[in-house]
Design an enzyme around this catalytic site. Structure first.
Site, PDB file in Angstrom:
ATOM      1  N   GLU A 249       0.879  -1.173   0.000  1.00  0.00           N
ATOM      2  CA  GLU A 249       0.000   0.000   0.000  1.00  0.00           C
ATOM      3  C   GLU A 249       0.909   1.213   0.000  1.00  0.00           C
ATOM      4  OE1 GLU A 249      -1.305   3.207   1.075  1.00  0.00           O
ATOM      5  OE2 GLU A 249      -1.935   2.378   2.999  1.00  0.00           O
ATOM      6  N   CYS A 283      -2.774   8.355   3.868  1.00  0.00           N
ATOM      7  CA  CYS A 283      -2.738   7.953   2.463  1.00  0.00           C
ATOM      8  C   CYS A 283      -4.103   8.075   1.818  1.00  0.00           C
ATOM      9  CB  CYS A 283      -2.199   6.526   2.343  1.00  0.00           C
ATOM     10  SG  CYS A 283      -3.024   5.342   3.419  1.00  0.00           S
TER      11      CYS A 283
END
Length: 475
Positions: A249, A283
Site C-alpha cells: 500500500e 494515504c
C-alpha cells in the site's frame, strides 16, 4: 531504502542510519533514543517467530480468538497511555489518538469473531467433472510474515495486518518506522500479554538497510509494506528475487469530486475533515478537490473559510484541530511543494506557510489555479494542503480524477443515482465513497491499484492474502 507513508523520507543520509528515537514534533526535541537490535538478537527473534508459527498452526480458531480478544481488552485498558504515546511520537491530536486505539480494538474483535468463517473450506462445484467424489479449497497459514510499517497510524497500520495474520495462524515480525519506537515496543508485547505464544508477534528494532536481509531469510514467507512508492519497489524487488509474496500500500492522491446535484455545503464541511484527518498525513485523505464549474465558487468559498478557521496547536489540547507534522522532513517536503506551486502561479486561498513557532506545524492551505508544470499536481501532499480544480462536466472531472499515477481511493458527491453509478464504474481507484469521505473499516477491503500498490487488507480479502489456498481432490 525509503520507508514512509506517501512521502519520501530517507532513513539513511550519506550512509548514516537514521536514529531510532522518539522526537516530539511539537518542539523538535528528542525525548528518548533506542539502541537497534544487533544481528544476534534479530536471529533470535526470527527463530522464536518460526517456533511460534509451528505452535500456532496447531491451535484452533477458538483458542486464537480468545487470545486476540484478551489483547483487545488490554489495549482498551491502556487507552490513556497508548493515546498519549501517539501524541508524543507523531503529533496526532488527542481525540484522534484515542479513536485510533479504539479502532484497533474493534478490528481485533472483528477478526476474532469472523476469521474462522472467512477461512472455512469451500466445496468446489461439480467434482465429478474432474473425476473426484469431493473437491474443496481451504486456506492455510503461510508462516512468518514481515510487516514494514509507517509512522502515521503507529498502531492501526500494524493491527490491521497483525489481527488477521495471527487469526490465520501466521506469526508476525514488525519493522516499524524509526520515529515511532515506543509504539513498536508496545506492540512487541501486546499479543503475548493476551496469551499468544512468545514470538507470535514481535518487533525488530532495525534500520531500513537491514530489511533486505530479513526478507531473504528462509523463515520469512511473505512481506507486507505500507509506505512510499520507492520503498514498495525495493521491497517487492527483493521479495520477488526470492519468490515471496508481497502486499503493498503505497499512498495516494485521492480525488474528491463535487457535482452540481450535491449538497455543496455538506460536501465542503466533510471535505475539510477528509483533508486534515491525522494532520493531513493519511494515504486515504482527500487531496485533490475537483468541483464542477456550476458550484465551484460556492464550494471554494466555504471550503477555504472552513480550512482557515481550523485551530492549529498543541495536539494534547482538545480544542486543536491540526497538530504538527510528524517529522521535520515531512514539513520541509510539503513546504517545497507549496512553494513550487506558488512560484509557478498557483493562487493561495488560505494558508501557504508554516507558522512562526517551535515544532513542525504547517497552516491548513488551499491552492487553486494549478497547472501541469507544478509538482503538486503529480506528487502526493502529506499534510494539511488541498489542491482545488475546476471541472466543466463529469467527463472533465473524471479526466482530472484519473490523471494521476496513484489509485488508492476516491470520493464523489452527487445526488444523481445514475451519475454516482457512472463514477463508481469509471474512477480508477481501489474504492469509491459516494457522498462521504474515504475511511477504512475492518468490514471493507482496503487497497489500491496503479502506483498505489496491490493486494488488499481488511475484511475477508485481507486475512486471505497471507494464506495458502490449498485445493483438495478426493477420489
Amino acid at each position: 531504502m525509503i520507508l514512509s507513508d506517501g512521502i519520501t523520507v530517507y532513513e539513511t543520509s550519506e550512509d548514516r542510519p537514521m536514529p531510532i528515537a522518539t522526537v516530539d514534533p511539537t518542539s523538535g526535541e528528542t525525548v528518548q533514543k533506542f539502541e537497534p537490535h544487533d544481528p544476534s538478537e534479530v536471529q533470535r527473534r526470527l527463530a522464536r517467530a518460526q517456533q511460534a508459527f509451528e505452535h500456532l498452526a496447531t491451535t484452533s480458531f477458538a483458542q486464537r480468538a480468545g487470545w486476540l480478544r484478551a489483547a483487545a481488552d488490554l489495549l482498551e485498558d491502556d487507552l490513556a497511555t497508548a493515546a498519549d504515546m501517539l501524541v508524543t511520537e507523531m503529533g496526532k491530536p488527542i481525540a484522534q489518538a484515542e479513536a485510533e486505539v479504539r479502532k484497533c480494538a474493534k478490528a481485533m474483535r472483528f477478526y476474532a469473531e469472523h476469521a474462522e468463517a472467512f477461512l472455512a473450506d469451500e466445496p468446489l462445484a461439480a467434482p465429478e467433472s474432474v473425476g473426484a467424489r469431493r473437491a474443496s479449497a481451504g486456506y492455510r497459514p503461510l508462516g512468518v510474515i514481515l510487516a514494514v510499517m509507517p509512522w502515521n497510524y503507529p498502531l492501526w497500520q500494524v493491527v490491521r495486518f497483525a489481527a488477521p495474520a495471527l487469526m490465520a495462524g501466521n506469526a508476525g515480525l514488525l519493522k516499524h518506522a524509526s520515529n515511532v519506537p515506543r509504539a513498536a515496543l508496545y506492540l512487541d508485547t501486546l499479543f503475548e500479554r493476551g496469551g499468544f505464544p512468545a514470538g507470535a508477534f514481535s518487533t525488530l528494532l532495525i534500520g531500513a538497510g537491514d530489511v533486505d536481509a530479513v526478507i531473504r531469510d528462509p523463515r520469512v514467507r511473505a512481506v507486507t509494506l505500507t509506505g512510499s512508492e520507492p520503498a514498495g519497489r525495493a521491497v517487492a524487488a527483493t521479495a520477488g528475487a526470492v519468490v515471496k509474496k508481497t502486499v503493498l500500500e503505497l499512498g495516494g492522491s485521492d480525488p474528491f469530486v463535487v457535482m452540481p446535484s450535491a449538497d455543496v455545503a455538506k460536501a465542503a464541511e466533510v471535505a475539510v475533515r477528509a483533508r486534515v484527518q491525522n494532520n493531513g498525513q493519511s494515504c486515504i485523505a482527500a487531496k485533490r478537490f475537483i468541483v464542477h464549474t456550476d458550484v465551484y465558487d460556492e464550494f471554494a468559498t466555504v471550503f477555504a473559510q472552513r480550512m482557515s478557521a481550523l485551530v492549529v496547536g498543541d495536539p494534547r489540547d482538545r480544542a486543536t484541530d491540526v497538530g504538527p507534522l510528524a517529522t521535520e522532513g515531512t514539513r520541509r517536503d510539503l513546504a517545497e511543494l507549496v512553494d513550487d506551486a506558488v512560484a509557478r502561479g498557483a493562487e493561495v486561498l488560505t494558508g501557504g506557510s508554516a507558522p512562526d513557532r517551535p515544532g513542525w506545524f504547517y497552516q491548513p492551505t488551499v491552492l487553486a489555479g494549478l497547472t501541469p508544470d507544478m509538482r503538486i499536481v503529480t506528487e502526493e501532499t502529506f499534510g494539511p494542503v488541498a489542491s482545488l480544480y475546476r471541472a466543466t462536466d463529469r467527463e472533465d472531472a473524471l479526466r482530472i480524477a484519473n490523471g494521476t499515477d496513484f489509485g488508492l481511493s476516491s470520493a464523489v458527491w452527487t445526488d444523481d443515482a445514475e451519475e454516482a453509478d457512472w463514477f463508481v464504474r469509471h474512477l480508477d481507484a481501489g474504492a469509491v465513497f459516494v457522498n462521504g469521505m474515504t475511511t477504512s473499516y475492518p468490514e471493507l477491503p482496503f487497497g489500491g491499484i496503479k502506483n498505489s500498490g496491490y493486494g488488499r487488507e481488511l475484511a475477508a480479502a485481507g486475512i486471505r492474502e497471507f494464506c495458502n489456498l490449498k485445493t483438495a481432490w478426493r477420489g
